[in-house]
Design an enzyme around this catalytic site. Structure first.
Site, short mmCIF file in Angstrom:
data_model
loop_
_atom_site.label_atom_id
_atom_site.label_comp_id
_atom_site.label_asym_id
_atom_site.label_seq_id
_atom_site.Cartn_x
_atom_site.Cartn_y
_atom_site.Cartn_z
N HIS A 1 1.04 -1.18 0.07
CA HIS A 1 0.06 0.05 0.02
C HIS A 1 0.93 1.21 -0.02
CE1 HIS A 1 -3.98 -1.91 0.05
NE2 HIS A 1 -3.56 -2.50 1.21
N HIS B 1 -2.91 -2.54 12.97
CA HIS B 1 -2.40 -1.23 12.54
C HIS B 1 -1.95 -0.35 13.68
CE1 HIS B 1 -2.72 -1.60 8.28
NE2 HIS B 1 -3.72 -2.73 8.23
#
Length: 341
Positions: free
Chosen positions: A17, A198
């Protein structure tokens, strides 16, 4: 508390990403060799959005999933390879391809309230004899009993491991304890439990430890935290903390720190840190991979990425709605007179 865990590396999948899916084959191979030598047992490799993710909506990678997978599989001595698959993006044909070239683990990912769309893919993976994981994303958005019901659905389809996934980096340790504790109690004893975190609120390590305390035996992390938003749980830090706590990982703390410092940090396009926009992801509960989309919209429409992300959180957008990010920015720009209708 579980005394031995399986660490699952995300550097070469979630790390796609922030790299806009442009990791080269040589970079993939170098990092994979380093992870393998450090003792990492499972390494995920695909487009950031999983098998079949190459598209206008999600971004085109430098190489195909098959090219990346074959490159990494040819370098490993002990580690096994996993692939992510989101039904609606990845297909059964992608699943068969992964199996045929030697992928060991398939993780079938859905939004946390949409487990029913995973039945075909989980069933096929089990039929092929693969290690089959159900992966419930954006878990902060569902109450405990809903998560339990969705996890049980995936287990009934054949998943031998269930992941609770903090895709937004929004959960705090007490949230992890409540949700993973309930799921662990509901699953069959032989079904494994996993956690994917995360670091948007700097809770990656703390949340992983809370998950382990609830009985999670698989934990996701990434070298130098390379991943969406402020990154995934930094593996080198988690390994060091686990070693101090007497939790076996099989990963060498110095070697994984060297992989992070010598191989991963040099390929970063920007520092993976908790900047104001990544912080907003965690605070507002927004899907971590939306970050770069919001930054691009900021440059194009002169609306601060933070304000776009807050609005996305208010609208409760989820993974797969990336096309709505630009729409949201356009709407905000029009409201402020920055665009002429």
């Amino acid at each position: 508390m579980v005394q031995h865990i399986t660490l699952h590396d995300m550097t070469l999948r979630d790390g796609m990403h922030p790299k806009r899916h442009q990791i080269s084959l040589e970079q993939m191979k170098d990092i994979a060799r380093g992870l393998d030598a450090a003792g990492v047992p499972l390494i995920e490799v695909t487009h950031g959005d999983g098998l079949g993710g190459a598209s206008v909506n999600y971004g085109f990678p430098a190489h195909s999933d098959e090219e990346y997978l074959r490159a990494v599989l040819g370098e490993l001595k002990q580690a096994r390879v996993s692939a992510l698959l989101l039904p609606g993006i990845g297909t059964v044909d992608h699943l068969r391809m992964a199996h045929e070239i030697g992928v060991h683990t398939i993780r079938v990912a859905t939004h946390c309230t949409e487990a029913d769309v995973s039945e075909q893919h989980i069933g096929m993976a089990r039929k092929l004899g693969m290690d089959t994981v159900g992966f419930l994303m954006m878990a902060h958005m569902a109450p405990v009993q809903t998560l339990v019901q969705q996890a049980l659905l995936m287990e009934s389809y054949g998943a031998n491991c269930l992941y609770i996934t903090d895709s937004a980096g929004h959960m705090l340790p007490h949230d992890v304890t409540e949700k993973l504790g309930a799921v662990r109690q509901a699953l069959r004893p032989e079904t494994e439990l996993g956690f994917h975190g995360h670091h948007n609120l700097a809770m990656g390590v703390a949340n992983s430890l809370a998950a382990i305390a609830c009985g999670a035996s698989r934990i996701d992390a990434a070298a130098a935290g390379l991943g969406a938003g402020a990154g995934n749980t930094p593996m080198e830090v988690l390994v060091a903390v686990c070693e101090r706590m007497g939790i076996e990982t099989g990963v060498d703390v110095y070697r994984i720190a060297d992989v992070a410092e010598d191989l991963v940090v040099p390929i970063m396009d920007h520092p993976i840190r908790i900047d104001r926009d990544a912080l907003t992801l965690g605070y507002a509960g927004v899907y971590s991979s939306f970050l770069l989309f919001a930054k691009r919209a900021e440059a194009k429409y002169r609306i601060p990425a933070r304000e776009i992300l807050v609005e996305l959180g208010r609208q409760r957008l989820v993974g797969g709605q990336e096309d709505m990010i630009e729409d949201t920015a356009i709407t905000l720009a029009r409201e402020r007179g920055l665009l002429v209708p």
